[in-house]
Design a protein around this motif. Structure first.
Motif, mmCIF file in Angstrom:
data_model
loop_
_atom_site.group_PDB
_atom_site.id
_atom_site.type_symbol
_atom_site.label_atom_id
_atom_site.label_comp_id
_atom_site.label_asym_id
_atom_site.label_seq_id
_atom_site.Cartn_x
_atom_site.Cartn_y
_atom_site.Cartn_z
ATOM 1 N N ASP A 76 0.874 -1.167 0.000
ATOM 2 C CA ASP A 76 0.000 0.000 0.000
ATOM 3 C C ASP A 76 0.915 1.222 0.000
ATOM 4 O OD1 ASP A 76 -2.132 -1.755 0.253
ATOM 5 O OD2 ASP A 76 -2.327 -1.456 2.406
ATOM 6 N N ALA A 78 1.315 5.461 0.445
ATOM 7 C CA ALA A 78 0.783 6.709 0.994
ATOM 8 C C ALA A 78 1.811 7.800 0.721
ATOM 9 C CB ALA A 78 0.526 6.581 2.490
ATOM 10 N N SER A 80 3.063 12.049 1.750
ATOM 11 C CA SER A 80 2.936 13.278 2.533
ATOM 12 C C SER A 80 3.867 14.304 1.897
ATOM 13 C CB SER A 80 3.279 13.060 4.005
ATOM 14 O OG SER A 80 4.656 12.825 4.160
ATOM 15 N N THR A 131 1.293 13.850 8.245
ATOM 16 C CA THR A 131 0.128 13.032 7.923
ATOM 17 C C THR A 131 0.299 12.363 6.572
ATOM 18 O OG1 THR A 131 -1.252 14.567 9.163
ATOM 19 C CG2 THR A 131 -2.382 13.042 7.687
ATOM 20 N N ARG A 132 0.095 11.056 6.538
ATOM 21 C CA ARG A 132 0.191 10.299 5.301
ATOM 22 C C ARG A 132 -1.197 10.165 4.686
ATOM 23 N NH1 ARG A 132 3.998 5.198 7.209
ATOM 24 N NH2 ARG A 132 5.641 6.450 8.137
ATOM 25 N N LYS A 133 -1.316 10.460 3.398
ATOM 26 C CA LYS A 133 -2.573 10.275 2.665
ATOM 27 C C LYS A 133 -2.463 8.997 1.852
ATOM 28 C CE LYS A 133 -5.401 13.939 2.991
ATOM 29 N NZ LYS A 133 -6.251 14.688 2.136
ATOM 30 N N ALA A 134 -3.450 8.107 2.008
ATOM 31 C CA ALA A 134 -3.459 6.872 1.230
ATOM 32 C C ALA A 134 -3.497 7.199 -0.256
ATOM 33 C CB ALA A 134 -4.659 6.019 1.618
ATOM 34 N N ALA A 135 -2.641 6.559 -1.022
ATOM 35 C CA ALA A 135 -2.574 6.819 -2.454
ATOM 36 C C ALA A 135 -2.998 5.597 -3.267
ATOM 37 C CB ALA A 135 -1.165 7.248 -2.846
ATOM 38 N N GLN A 137 -3.639 1.049 -2.963
ATOM 39 C CA GLN A 137 -3.620 -0.185 -2.184
ATOM 40 C C GLN A 137 -3.411 -1.367 -3.117
ATOM 41 O OE1 GLN A 137 -7.509 0.513 -0.258
ATOM 42 N NE2 GLN A 137 -6.403 0.292 1.665
ATOM 43 N N TYR A 172 5.542 6.561 1.001
ATOM 44 C CA TYR A 172 5.660 5.481 1.985
ATOM 45 C C TYR A 172 5.076 4.193 1.417
ATOM 46 C CZ TYR A 172 6.190 9.411 5.220
ATOM 47 O OH TYR A 172 6.606 10.555 5.840
ATOM 48 N N ASP A 189 7.919 -0.715 7.052
ATOM 49 C CA ASP A 189 7.618 0.129 5.910
ATOM 50 C C ASP A 189 8.901 0.666 5.311
ATOM 51 O OD1 ASP A 189 8.290 2.132 7.725
ATOM 52 O OD2 ASP A 189 6.395 3.177 7.579
#
Length: 192
Positions: A76, A78, A80, A131-135, A137, A172, A189
């Motif tokens: 997955d 993410a 930032s 803050t990590r934003k999901a990009a 999966q 990430y 990670d």
């Protein structure tokens, strides 16, 4: 890649030996990044004026960020970033003025299990640097379909001052949540 190898020697009644070989291939979480233009990890926009918008999709500049899953498990992704625009326009950071979207760069790179749309939507980039934003999966690890494309879109706020604007984006990777035991609290990670 790490391999754990165990060899068990068993003796049967006739005195011969039986050998059983067992290996465990450990998960490797690794990513590589590049850009389409120049392969320099720098996404470049043309000169923009206040109020104008530009993005990195093929119709515009085609200078997107490419992320390759170089490990051996689904991952997955993410992202930032720190701020792109001056602190005099803080409302521009983390809003529709600075966005990203994700798509396959190689067909089949993103696992369809998650029900993703064929037309990715623009998502605001988190610009607090934490803050990590999901990009994405379920990014595949097979060589022929392990690369995703992250496009960026910027709109210059009307009150933004002149000058070069730069932001550092951190990508990430963690092992995909569908392939990890949900009770496993491991936080392995990689960041690029």
């Amino acid at each position: 890649m790490f391999l754990a190898l165990a060899i068990l020697l068993l003796f049967n009644e006739a005195g011969s030996d039986n050998v059983s070989i067992s290996i465990e291939v450990l998960p490797v979480i690794a990513i590589g990044t590049t850009t389409i233009v120049d392969n320099d990890n720098v996404v470049t926009f043309s000169q923009l004026t206040p109020g104008s918008t530009s993005d990195t999709t093929p119709a515009d500049s085609n200078d997107a960020l490419i992320v390759a899953n170089e490990g051996n498990v689904l991952i997955d992704i993410a992202i930032s970033s720190d701020t792109l625009f001056d602190t005099t326009t803080p409302s521009a950071n983390g809003t529709e003025y600075y966005q990203f979207n994700v798509s396959d760069y190689e067909a089949g790179a993103i696992d369809d299990t998650y029900g993703r749309s064929d037309a990715p939507t623009w998502t605001n980039v988190s610009t607090d640097g934490v803050t990590r934003k999901a990009a994405a999966q379920g990014v595949n690890f097979e060589d022929s379909k392990d690369e995703i494309r992250i496009d960026f879109k910027v709109t210059v706020p009307l009150s933004e001052g002149a000058g070069n604007k730069n932001a550092t984006v951190v990508v990430y990777a963690v092992q995909d949540t569908l392939t990890v035991n949900p009770t496993n609290s491991s936080t392995n990670d990689a960041a690029s």
